[in-house]
Design a protein around this motif. Structure first.
Motif, PDB file in Angstrom:
ATOM      1  N   LYS A  13      74.356 -40.818  12.473  1.00 30.23           N
ATOM      2  CA  LYS A  13      74.428 -41.284  11.123  1.00 30.23           C
ATOM      3  C   LYS A  13      74.186 -42.840  10.677  1.00 30.23           C
ATOM      4  N   VAL A  14      73.657 -43.222   9.841  1.00 27.89           N
ATOM      5  CA  VAL A  14      73.698 -44.494   9.300  1.00 27.89           C
ATOM      6  C   VAL A  14      74.244 -44.895   8.216  1.00 27.89           C
ATOM      7  N   ALA A  15      75.265 -45.868   8.391  1.00 25.97           N
ATOM      8  CA  ALA A  15      76.075 -46.042   7.184  1.00 25.97           C
ATOM      9  C   ALA A  15      76.110 -47.701   6.932  1.00 25.97           C
ATOM     10  N   ILE A  16      76.051 -47.974   5.420  1.00 24.05           N
ATOM     11  CA  ILE A  16      76.337 -49.338   4.951  1.00 24.05           C
ATOM     12  C   ILE A  16      77.838 -49.195   4.622  1.00 24.05           C
ATOM     13  N   VAL A  17      78.519 -50.220   4.900  1.00 25.45           N
ATOM     14  CA  VAL A  17      79.918 -50.636   4.499  1.00 25.45           C
ATOM     15  C   VAL A  17      79.721 -51.965   3.825  1.00 25.45           C
ATOM     16  N   THR A  18      80.135 -51.820   2.511  1.00 21.01           N
ATOM     17  CA  THR A  18      80.218 -53.309   1.749  1.00 21.01           C
ATOM     18  C   THR A  18      81.666 -53.679   1.994  1.00 21.01           C
ATOM     19  N   GLY A  19      81.866 -54.938   1.960  1.00 23.37           N
ATOM     20  CA  GLY A  19      83.161 -55.849   2.054  1.00 23.37           C
ATOM     21  C   GLY A  19      83.464 -55.315   3.699  1.00 23.37           C
TER      22      GLY A  19
END
Length: 294
Positions: free
Chosen positions: A8-14
């Motif tokens: 999986k590919v995830a973007i995590v803001t902050g």
């Protein structure tokens, strides 16, 4: 045994501090490639380096994702480096002030609208076309304050109520595209936000915040990250439009019940994620952004 976010590919803001750091490291542990997102002054590089040193995959993105252009660039970076997008974690947020409403700084309110609301809208909007392709999901940061309302931080609770309601509407809207949308609602967590030395709370507010938790202690960033992990994984394939509170029972409590908990039960569990920035949270209006808000 297959890891829960393998491939999986995830973007995590902050993602550079506090709960965000824990989410990034927990996701990487479970096999995800992670885009760690933060402002220019956030320790994003250190989080990326630590994940890579432990065998994980991570890249950093520095920018103000409350702006449409930056949000779109962030998504493009994930696609360029990792080829797709499966998960968007809208964790970025700020907690810049505490005061009764007639004394609450207007600039702090405007700052929260920008970083607690605009960022969620812009990132969700930019990510959705790609999440529809992957049948991915969004998990955003609500709060127990968004459920109950909290004195002295009334505007903050209002921004989090917006995120929670926005997520429920988006869940229904996007179900036909195979995209799940959920929220996590942290209570008092052991980050910069809940300590008088590192955040805007005074000693009385800090004490009452902790004593109002039925479990008698703050939660840890890792305990919150574990719930994000579940909701982002295929284990939660039939969960959408939900808010999972990770609050030690705060949303059920009507008194300072934490005072009754014996000391040995107030001890936080050991951190297993090698967190270094849990006290680096966003707790004031950063000077470089004040001029831009005028």
């Amino acid at each position: 045994m297959k890891r829960r976010l393998e491939g999986k590919v995830a973007i995590v803001t902050g993602g550079g501090a506090g709960i965000g750091e824990a989410i990034c490291k927990r996701f990487a542990q479970e096999g995800a490639a992670v885009v760690v997102v933060g402002l220019d002054t956030d320790p994003v590089r250190e989080v990326v380096d630590d994940i890579q040193a432990r065998g994980g995959r991570a890249i950093g993105f520095l920018g103000d994702i409350s702006r449409q252009e930056a949000a779109e660039e962030c998504v493009k970076l994930a696609l360029h480096d990792f080829g797709k997008l499966d998960i968007l974690i809208n964790n970025a947020g700020v907690f810049p002030a505490t005061a009764e409403l007639d004394k609450y700084p207007v600039e702090a309110f405007e700052y929260m609208i920008k970083h607690n609301i605009y960022s969620v809208f812009m990132m969700s909007r930019a990510a959705l076309p790609h999440l529809q392709k992957s049948r991915g999901n969004i998990v955003s940061a609500g709060s127990e304050a968004g459920q109950m309302g909290s004195p002295m931080i009334t505007p903050y609770g209002g921004t989090k109520a917006w995120v929670m309601t926005f997520s429920r509407g988006l869940a229904v809207e996007q179900a036909k595209h195979g995209v799940r949308v959920n929220c996590v609602g942290p209570g008092p967590i052991d980050t910069a936000w809940t300590h008088k030395e590192t955040g805007p709370m005074d000693s009385k507010m800090e004490k009452n915040t902790v004593n109002g938790v039925p479990m008698g202690r703050r939660g840890t960033p890792e305990e919150v990250a574990n719930v994000y992990l579940f909701l982002a994984s295929d284990e939660a394939s039939y969960v959408t439009g939900a808010t999972y509170f990770v609050d030690g029972g705060v949303t059920l409590s009507k008194s300072l019940s934490g005072e009754e908990v014996p000391a040995h039960l107030k001890k936080e569990p050991t951190d297993g994620l090698h967190l270094q920035h849990e006290k680096d949270g966003h707790t004031k209006v950063k000077s470089e952004y004040q001029a831009k808000m005028q």
